[in-house]
Design an enzyme around this catalytic site. Structure first.
Site, short mmCIF file in Angstrom:
data_model
loop_
_atom_site.label_atom_id
_atom_site.label_comp_id
_atom_site.label_asym_id
_atom_site.label_seq_id
_atom_site.Cartn_x
_atom_site.Cartn_y
_atom_site.Cartn_z
N SER A 23 0.80 -1.23 0.00
CA SER A 23 0.00 0.00 0.00
C SER A 23 0.84 1.28 0.00
O SER A 23 0.32 2.34 -0.31
CB SER A 23 -0.97 0.02 1.19
OG SER A 23 -0.27 0.20 2.39
N LYS A 65 1.14 4.00 6.85
CA LYS A 65 0.49 4.90 5.89
C LYS A 65 1.05 6.31 6.07
O LYS A 65 1.72 6.62 7.05
CB LYS A 65 -1.03 4.95 6.09
CG LYS A 65 -1.74 3.63 6.15
CD LYS A 65 -1.86 2.96 4.83
CE LYS A 65 -2.65 1.66 4.99
NZ LYS A 65 -2.47 0.74 3.93
#
Length: 148
Positions: A23, A65
């Site tokens: 991701s 993230k």
């Protein structure tokens, strides 16, 4: 004594974290080991652009993230383009062709939370799915400043 010192560094200051998803590609590739400053060692709260490790509200595992907005701000995505407080944010590390036609928000970010997105937006499960992340869930800030 050196082993005790090393243990102290890992417990209170810096810890290696293995990246288990793609991701954050291409900034951080799956399988990479990154170093994380623990909150006490960072000497500041997490801020826009920081890559953080946190306990995922989705499954309780550690996730990595990028912070896109902090408490008190508003975030929106229009045709794949990021807007914070109504202002367009340039994101040179994001491949816009892979996320055009994506819309989200606007969403106000509550105080005491951060809004996080993966750089690989097409496959990332992030705050668009589970909402803002409480600061209490932040485990630390990823060290490499070249990822900002």
């Amino acid at each position: 004594m050196p082993a005790l010192l090393l243990l102290g560094v890992r417990v209170w200051l810096v810890e290696p974290v293995t990246v288990v998803s793609d991701s954050m590609a291409p900034a951080i590739m799956q399988g990479s080991v990154v170093m994380m400053y623990k909150p006490a060692a960072a000497h500041r709260p997490p801020q826009f652009g920081d890559i953080i490790a946190f306990t995922s509200p989705q499954d309780g595992h550690t996730a990595i993230k990028r912070i896109i907005a902090v408490g008190g701000q508003q975030v929106a995505i229009r045709d794949g383009e990021l807007f914070v407080d109504g202002l367009h944010v340039q994101e040179p590390s994001i491949d816009q062709s892979r996320i055009d036609a994506t819309y989200f928000g606007p969403l106000p970010i509550p105080t005491g939370t951060v809004f996080v997105l993966g750089d690989n937006r097409g496959v990332s499960i992030d705050s668009r799915d589970y909402g803002p992340v409480p600061l209490s869930a932040v485990q630390g800030i990823i060290l490499d400043s070249s990822h900002k």
